[in-house]
Design a protein around this motif. Structure first.
Motif, PDB file in Angstrom:
ATOM      1  N   ARG A 295       0.856  -1.188   0.000  1.00  0.00           N
ATOM      2  CA  ARG A 295       0.000   0.000   0.000  1.00  0.00           C
ATOM      3  C   ARG A 295       0.890   1.235   0.000  1.00  0.00           C
ATOM      4  O   ARG A 295       2.085   1.169   0.305  1.00  0.00           O
ATOM      5  N   LEU A 296       0.295   2.379  -0.322  1.00  0.00           N
ATOM      6  CA  LEU A 296       1.003   3.644  -0.222  1.00  0.00           C
ATOM      7  C   LEU A 296       1.007   4.112   1.229  1.00  0.00           C
ATOM      8  O   LEU A 296       0.050   3.860   1.961  1.00  0.00           O
ATOM      9  N   PRO A 297       2.055   4.817   1.661  1.00  0.00           N
ATOM     10  CA  PRO A 297       2.034   5.378   3.010  1.00  0.00           C
ATOM     11  C   PRO A 297       1.093   6.573   3.079  1.00  0.00           C
ATOM     12  O   PRO A 297       0.853   7.261   2.085  1.00  0.00           O
ATOM     13  N   THR A 298       0.556   6.825   4.250  1.00  0.00           N
ATOM     14  CA  THR A 298      -0.117   8.098   4.481  1.00  0.00           C
ATOM     15  C   THR A 298       0.953   9.177   4.590  1.00  0.00           C
ATOM     16  O   THR A 298       2.140   8.884   4.802  1.00  0.00           O
ATOM     17  N   GLU A 299       0.552  10.437   4.470  1.00  0.00           N
ATOM     18  CA  GLU A 299       1.578  11.475   4.585  1.00  0.00           C
ATOM     19  C   GLU A 299       2.125  11.557   6.002  1.00  0.00           C
ATOM     20  O   GLU A 299       3.296  11.906   6.204  1.00  0.00           O
ATOM     21  N   ALA A 300       1.313  11.216   7.007  1.00  0.00           N
ATOM     22  CA  ALA A 300       1.820  11.210   8.383  1.00  0.00           C
ATOM     23  C   ALA A 300       2.881  10.119   8.560  1.00  0.00           C
ATOM     24  O   ALA A 300       3.910  10.342   9.201  1.00  0.00           O
ATOM     25  N   GLU A 301       2.633   8.939   8.001  1.00  0.00           N
ATOM     26  CA  GLU A 301       3.618   7.867   8.062  1.00  0.00           C
ATOM     27  C   GLU A 301       4.897   8.277   7.336  1.00  0.00           C
ATOM     28  O   GLU A 301       6.003   8.053   7.833  1.00  0.00           O
ATOM     29  N   TRP A 302       4.714   8.877   6.166  1.00  0.00           N
ATOM     30  CA  TRP A 302       5.891   9.307   5.397  1.00  0.00           C
ATOM     31  C   TRP A 302       6.709  10.316   6.204  1.00  0.00           C
ATOM     32  O   TRP A 302       7.934  10.188   6.305  1.00  0.00           O
ATOM     33  N   GLU A 303       6.049  11.314   6.787  1.00  0.00           N
ATOM     34  CA  GLU A 303       6.792  12.344   7.516  1.00  0.00           C
ATOM     35  C   GLU A 303       7.474  11.771   8.754  1.00  0.00           C
ATOM     36  O   GLU A 303       8.608  12.153   9.069  1.00  0.00           O
ATOM     37  N   LEU A 304       6.826  10.850   9.442  1.00  0.00           N
ATOM     38  CA  LEU A 304       7.460  10.216  10.594  1.00  0.00           C
ATOM     39  C   LEU A 304       8.695   9.430  10.164  1.00  0.00           C
ATOM     40  O   LEU A 304       9.750   9.528  10.802  1.00  0.00           O
ATOM     41  N   ALA A 305       8.586   8.656   9.079  1.00  0.00           N
ATOM     42  CA  ALA A 305       9.729   7.875   8.611  1.00  0.00           C
ATOM     43  C   ALA A 305      10.891   8.769   8.201  1.00  0.00           C
ATOM     44  O   ALA A 305      12.064   8.385   8.331  1.00  0.00           O
ATOM     45  N   ALA A 306      10.568   9.983   7.709  1.00  0.00           N
ATOM     46  CA  ALA A 306      11.612  10.904   7.257  1.00  0.00           C
ATOM     47  C   ALA A 306      12.212  11.713   8.388  1.00  0.00           C
ATOM     48  O   ALA A 306      13.422  11.970   8.410  1.00  0.00           O
ATOM     49  N   GLU A 423      -4.367  12.121 -11.742  1.00  0.00           N
ATOM     50  CA  GLU A 423      -4.026  11.669 -13.095  1.00  0.00           C
ATOM     51  C   GLU A 423      -2.713  12.253 -13.607  1.00  0.00           C
ATOM     52  O   GLU A 423      -2.208  11.813 -14.654  1.00  0.00           O
ATOM     53  N   ARG A 424      -2.107  13.190 -12.883  1.00  0.00           N
ATOM     54  CA  ARG A 424      -0.907  13.866 -13.381  1.00  0.00           C
ATOM     55  C   ARG A 424       0.280  12.907 -13.442  1.00  0.00           C
ATOM     56  O   ARG A 424       0.694  12.329 -12.439  1.00  0.00           O
ATOM     57  N   LYS A 425       0.836  12.771 -14.626  1.00  0.00           N
ATOM     58  CA  LYS A 425       1.978  11.886 -14.827  1.00  0.00           C
ATOM     59  C   LYS A 425       3.163  12.618 -15.436  1.00  0.00           C
ATOM     60  O   LYS A 425       4.184  11.999 -15.753  1.00  0.00           O
ATOM     61  N   ASP A 426       3.024  13.927 -15.604  1.00  0.00           N
ATOM     62  CA  ASP A 426       4.132  14.707 -16.140  1.00  0.00           C
ATOM     63  C   ASP A 426       5.143  15.070 -15.064  1.00  0.00           C
ATOM     64  O   ASP A 426       6.301  15.364 -15.353  1.00  0.00           O
ATOM     65  N   VAL A 427       4.710  15.047 -13.804  1.00  0.00           N
ATOM     66  CA  VAL A 427       5.560  15.453 -12.684  1.00  0.00           C
ATOM     67  C   VAL A 427       6.654  14.406 -12.470  1.00  0.00           C
ATOM     68  O   VAL A 427       6.472  13.225 -12.787  1.00  0.00           O
ATOM     69  N   TRP A 428       7.782  14.838 -11.881  1.00  0.00           N
ATOM     70  CA  TRP A 428       8.863  13.899 -11.559  1.00  0.00           C
ATOM     71  C   TRP A 428       8.456  13.121 -10.310  1.00  0.00           C
ATOM     72  O   TRP A 428       8.982  13.324  -9.220  1.00  0.00           O
ATOM     73  N   ALA A 429       7.517  12.200 -10.460  1.00  0.00           N
ATOM     74  CA  ALA A 429       6.939  11.521  -9.307  1.00  0.00           C
ATOM     75  C   ALA A 429       7.030  10.011  -9.430  1.00  0.00           C
ATOM     76  O   ALA A 429       6.757   9.441 -10.504  1.00  0.00           O
ATOM     77  N   GLY A 430       7.390   9.380  -8.336  1.00  0.00           N
ATOM     78  CA  GLY A 430       7.342   7.939  -8.167  1.00  0.00           C
ATOM     79  C   GLY A 430       6.662   7.638  -6.847  1.00  0.00           C
ATOM     80  O   GLY A 430       5.779   8.369  -6.418  1.00  0.00           O
ATOM     81  N   PHE A 431       7.113   6.588  -6.159  1.00  0.00           N
ATOM     82  CA  PHE A 431       6.477   6.250  -4.881  1.00  0.00           C
ATOM     83  C   PHE A 431       7.280   5.154  -4.181  1.00  0.00           C
ATOM     84  O   PHE A 431       8.082   4.463  -4.804  1.00  0.00           O
ATOM     85  N   ARG A 432       7.078   5.057  -2.882  1.00  0.00           N
ATOM     86  CA  ARG A 432       7.543   3.896  -2.118  1.00  0.00           C
ATOM     87  C   ARG A 432       6.326   3.266  -1.454  1.00  0.00           C
ATOM     88  O   ARG A 432       5.264   3.899  -1.364  1.00  0.00           O
ATOM     89  N   THR A 433       6.472   2.039  -1.001  1.00  0.00           N
ATOM     90  CA  THR A 433       5.329   1.289  -0.521  1.00  0.00           C
ATOM     91  C   THR A 433       5.467   0.918   0.958  1.00  0.00           C
ATOM     92  O   THR A 433       6.546   0.975   1.526  1.00  0.00           O
ATOM     93  N   CYS A 434       4.347   0.540   1.537  1.00  0.00           N
ATOM     94  CA  CYS A 434       4.297   0.036   2.902  1.00  0.00           C
ATOM     95  C   CYS A 434       3.734  -1.392   2.896  1.00  0.00           C
ATOM     96  O   CYS A 434       2.941  -1.754   2.024  1.00  0.00           O
TER      97      CYS A 434
END
Length: 436
Positions: A295-306, A423-434
């Motif tokens: 699954r994708l992380p929530t932004e709270a999970e992401w910020e805590l991990a960072a 739907e935006r796919k032009d941005v320099w975007a990827g992802f990490r998972t949980c």
């Protein structure tokens, strides 16, 4: 807060970057085709100058507009996106002259020695605004198939770190303890955007998050395994998008003689196996997660991990938040891929010196990362003077975190919230998972 001398350096540096990113483009390329995901670059240059004048020169100091028609040409709050190609935009030289006139007046205030706190805030905001747009220039060039900006090649050769930054993959998860975490900017933060204000408690259950972003090799397995043809992996909105776009693979990919290739600006190159997948939209990231049993992380999970710090016992996290994953020291070339320094992504295993306290790598730089969170105001939200920065976009976009290789190091930090429609796919975007 930066000193006046630092602010002056930032203003000039931001403007230099703007010019470097368009110097090699023709007048026709500065206009470009009308697409929903980009702006005409000629309009965008003038808009950045207008923004500085609007808030600092006119808003605080009561100056008259430098151009009588500048609001009619460049006010993004009033000019609909689709009409920007149809405006009577001044030609390049005249646009540059307008930009230079604005900067000269801004620098006059910065170097006066009497800059107020309110003025300093708006100078900084103007620089950050330009930084956001010059990153957008980069993905506009990618979207339109323009070449690598020649004006930046000398800069990247000069500033690229000579140290061994490492590379390769970085498998495995980091285990993050649960507890109450203060999400958002603390009140002693020197500068915070309105959507980051203010830190508030959220309860987070223990979770496991990937140490690195999903790689191109990993995503190609999803593509080759029929991920784009399996409706059960997609949300209803995601499947509708995929069908309308007839997407069978990420944008800028094509099958080559020896496997998948991707378009890097105007050149086709073989997929680099350990680099993060980029130009992925939220729907694609979501479908991959279902396919992978993640699954994708929530932004709270992401910020805590960072930003979180381990407690002395190792069983939890302290109340202290790091400004950057590695600590509070500003970004350096041996820790993070920012500022166009590598003119693209590097392997997900690179930059071990930039790891967070929990062992997550590249939480800043390389590629923006989608989270599962809808972009929404934090409790007690109050809009800043530029009311269109956040408020109109709440509840219609998803949050991304972390920055990408063209993001400016003075702008990005663990708190920064980016947000785009799914739907935006032009941005320099990827992802990490949980893990589920």
């Amino acid at each position: 807060m930066p000193t006046p001398a630092e602010l002056a350096e930032w203003v000039n540096d931001a403007r230099d970057r703007t010019c470097e990113l368009v110097a090699d483009l023709s007048d026709d390329q500065l206009i470009g085709p009308k697409l929903i995901c980009v702006n005409p670059l000629l309009w965008e240059i003038g808009h950045m100058a207008w923004f500085q004048g609007k808030w600092l020169l006119r808003g605080i100091n009561g100056h008259e507009p430098i151009r009588a028609d500048e609001d009619e040409l460049y006010d993004s709050m009033e000019i609909h996106h689709h009409t920007r190609w149809d405006l009577p935009l001044p030609p390049r030289r005249e646009t540059y002259r307008y930009m230079d006139q604005v900067v000269a007046k801004v620098m006059e205030r910065v170097e006066s020695g009497g800059l107020t706190e309110d003025e300093a805030y708006h100078v900084m905001y103007g620089v950050y605004h330009e930084d956001m747009h010059t990153e957008a220039f980069s993905y506009t060039r990618q979207t339109l198939g323009y070449p690598v900006p020649s004006g930046l090649l000398e800069y990247t050769e000069r500033t690229r770190t000579k140290e061994d930054i490492g590379g390769g993959p970085l498998p495995g998860d980091a285990r993050i303890p649960g507890g109450v975490y203060m999400l958002g900017a603390p009140r002693d933060e020197p500068f915070a955007f309105d959507n980051e204000k203010w830190a508030h408690p959220v309860e987070i259950a223990p979770f496991a998050i990937a140490r690195a972003a999903v790689t191109q090799t990993e995503f190609s397995e999803f593509v080759d395994g029929g991920g784009y043809r399996n409706e059960s992996l997609w949300s209803g909105e995601g499947w509708k998008w995929r069908a309308e776009e007839d997407s069978q693979h990420p944008v800028h990919w094509r099958p080559g003689a020896d496997g998948w290739e991707r378009r890097n600006f105007d050149e086709w190159v073989p997929l680099e196996p350990h680099r993060p997948v980029i130009h992925i939209n939220f729907y694609e990231a979501e479908a991959y997660c279902r396919w992978a049993g993640r699954r994708l992380p929530t932004e709270a999970e992401w910020e805590l991990a960072a930003s979180g710090e381990r407690s002395a016992s190792g069983g939890g996290f302290t109340g202290r938040k790091r400004r950057y994953p590695w600590g509070d020291e500003p970004p350096t070339p041996d820790r993070v891929n920012l500022d166009w320094r590598h003119m693209g992504c590097v392997d997900v295993g690179a930059f071990p010196k930039g790891d967070s306290a929990f062992g997550c790598r590249q939480m800043l730089g390389n590629t923006w990362e989608w989270t599962s969170s809808v972009f929404a105001p934090f409790p007690g939200f109050v809009a800043d003077p530029y009311k269109d920065y956040s408020e109109p976009w709440f509840h219609s976009r998803r949050v991304l975190r972390g920055g990408a290789w063209p993001t400016r190091s003075r702008l990005i930090r663990n708190l920064y919230r980016n947000y785009f429609t799914p739907e935006r796919k032009d941005v320099w975007a990827g992802f990490r998972t949980c893990a589920l």
